[in-house]
Design an enzyme around this catalytic site. Structure first.
Site: not given
Length: 395
Positions: A263, A281
Site C-alpha cells: 500500500k 487502504d
C-alpha cells in the site's frame, strides 16, 4: 461272516435283524435330547423365532423369516456346536427381520443415517464448505461488471475533480515517511505533525542519525509514537545504507524497507514518481466490496481483482476517487446513502441513511462544509472551494 457278540460267540441272524429296529426306536429319543440341548444353549434363538418353532412354522409364508432358513434338523444338530456369540448375533438378526414392520419403518424414517447400532454421517455433510465468489447484482456478466465499475469511477471523477493524495509532501522521502506515519491515524493528524519533523530532519541522513527520544516527542500526536519512531529511523538508515539516501522507484525495492508494504509502495510510486498503482487502504477495501467489484478480503487479491477491471493508466486516480468517496460520503458505520451521487449504481444502497436531509448531516470534510486534510492542498482543490486544514495547535 456274522459279527461276534461280546461273549465271543456269533450274533444270530435274529439279533442282526433286531438291530435296525432298535435303532429306529432310539431315534426319537435322540432327537428329543438334541432339541433340549439346543433349547438350553440357544435361548435367544427360540425367543426370536416368534412364539416358538411351532408357531413360526404355522405362520407360513406370511411370516417375515428369511427365505433361506435352515431346516429344523440341521439347526438342531448345528446349534450345540455353534459359538454362543454367533448364536446371539443370528438371533438378533432374526428378531429384527421378524419384528413389526411399523417399528422398523419408523426407525428408518426418523434416522435414515442409522445403520444397525452405529450412526454414520453422510459424505456430503462431512465435506468442507467451498468458497463461492459472490455473484454480481442481478447475476450481471463480466462485461456488465466492467461497464458498471468504470461508470462508477467516471461519476466519482466528476464529483471529486480535485482528488489527490491527502498527505503533504515535497519529495519522495517526505511522502514515504508521512505514509508510514499515517497508520492508525488520520492524514490530517500526520499533516499537522510532519512540518516540525521535516524542519528538524530534512533528509534521510538527518533522520537516520536522530535521537529516538527527540523523534518520539515530535511524533507523539500521531499515536503509537515509539513504534513509528523506530520505523522511520530504520527506514532512513536503510535508504542511506542501501540506496544512497534516495527513495527507490520500484515496488520490489520499496517493500524491502522497514515499515513499507505494498500500500505504501503504491502511494509513493503513483504520487511521487507517476507510476500507476492501486492503493488498497481500509476505505478502498470497504467500498469495492460494497460495490461488488470483488468479494476478496486480502489486500493483494483485492488489488489484482480491481486492477483487472480498469486500464493500468487509471489505477492511481481510481484510488484517489474511491478513497475520497469513502472518507466523505460512504463511511464505514453510517454511509450517507441519501446524499450519494452513485446511489443508482450501488448494490449496497440502503445500508446507511437514505433520507436526503439526514444524510447531508453525515457528510465530512469539504462535502460537509468543513476543512480538508492538507495544510498545502493542490490549487484545484482550493479552486473547487476546498479549505486547507489548520496547522497543529490552531483552533
Amino acid at each position: 461272516m456274522g459279527e461276534q457278540d461280546p461273549g465271543g460267540g456269533r450274533k444270530s441272524s435274529k439279533s442282526t435283524k433286531a438291530a435296525p429296529e432298535e435303532a429306529t426306536r432310539r431315534q426319537p429319543a435322540r432327537k428329543a435330547a438334541a432339541k433340549k440341548t439346543a433349547a438350553r444353549k440357544t435361548p435367544a434363538k427360540k425367543a426370536a423365532a416368534g412364539e416358538g418353532v411351532t408357531s413360526g412354522t404355522a405362520a407360513g409364508k406370511s411370516a417375515t423369516t428369511p427365505k433361506k432358513a435352515a431346516p429344523k434338523k440341521a439347526a438342531a444338530k448345528k446349534a450345540p456346536t455353534a459359538p454362543a456369540k454367533t448364536a446371539i448375533k443370528k438371533a438378533t438378526v432374526a428378531k429384527e427381520a421378524t419384528g413389526t414392520r411399523k417399528a422398523t419403518g419408523a426407525r428408518k424414517t426418523a434416522h435414515p443415517e442409522v445403520v444397525g447400532e452405529k450412526t454414520t454421517v453422510a459424505v456430503k455433510d462431512a465435506a468442507p464448505a467451498k468458497t463461492i465468489a459472490a455473484k454480481p447484482p442481478g447475476n450481471e456478466s463480466r462485461a456488465a461488471l466492467v461497464r458498471r465499475a468504470r461508470r462508477i469511477d467516471r461519476e466519482l471523477a466528476e464529483v471529486y475533480p480535485y482528488a489527490h493524495p491527502e498527505l503533504d509532501f515535497e519529495s519522495p522521502f517526505q511522502l514515504i515517511v508521512a505514509t508510514v506515519l499515517s497508520a492508525q491515524t488520520t492524514d490530517l493528524r500526520v499533516n499537522q505533525t510532519t512540518p516540525a519533523l521535516f524542519a528538524r530532519y530534512p533528509a534521510p541522513e538527518d533522520l537516520a542519525a536522530a535521537n529516538p527520544e527527540e523523534v518520539e516527542e515530535i511524533l507523539r500526536p500521531t499515536g503509537f509514537f515509539r513504534a513509528k519512531t523506530k520505523s522511520v529511523i530504520g527506514l532512513s538508515k536503510a535508504l542511506v545504507e542501501q540506496f544512497g539516501g534516495e527513495v527507490p522507484d520500484n515496488v520490489e525495492d520499496l517493500v524491502k524497507l522497514p515499515g513499507v508494504g505494498r500500500k505504501t509502495a503504491f502511494v509513493v510510486l503513483g504520487n511521487a514518481f507517476g507510476h500507476p498503482g492501486i492503493t488498497v487502504d481500509t476505505h478502498f477495501q470497504r467500498l469495492v466490496r460494497r460495490w461488488q467489484w470483488t468479494d476478496q478480503t486480502d489486500p493483494d487479491k483485492i488489488e489484482a481483482a480491481v486492477g483487472a477491471l480498469f486500464p493500468k493508466s487509471e489505477w492511481t486516480m481510481l484510488s484517489h476517487h474511491v478513497i475520497f468517496h469513502g472518507r466523505r460520503i460512504c463511511h464505514a458505520r453510517k454511509p450517507a446513502c441519501g446524499a450519494c451521487p452513485i446511489a443508482p449504481l450501488c448494490p449496497a444502497y440502503g445500508e446507511g441513511e437514505t433520507d436526503p436531509e439526514k444524510a447531508k448531516k453525515l457528510l465530512k470534510y469539504e462535502k460537509g462544509g468543513f476543512p480538508g486534510q492538507r495544510l498545502k492542498p493542490p490549487q484545484a482543490y482550493l479552486d473547487a472551494g476546498g479549505k486547507p486544514a489548520p496547522p497543529l495547535g490552531a483552533g
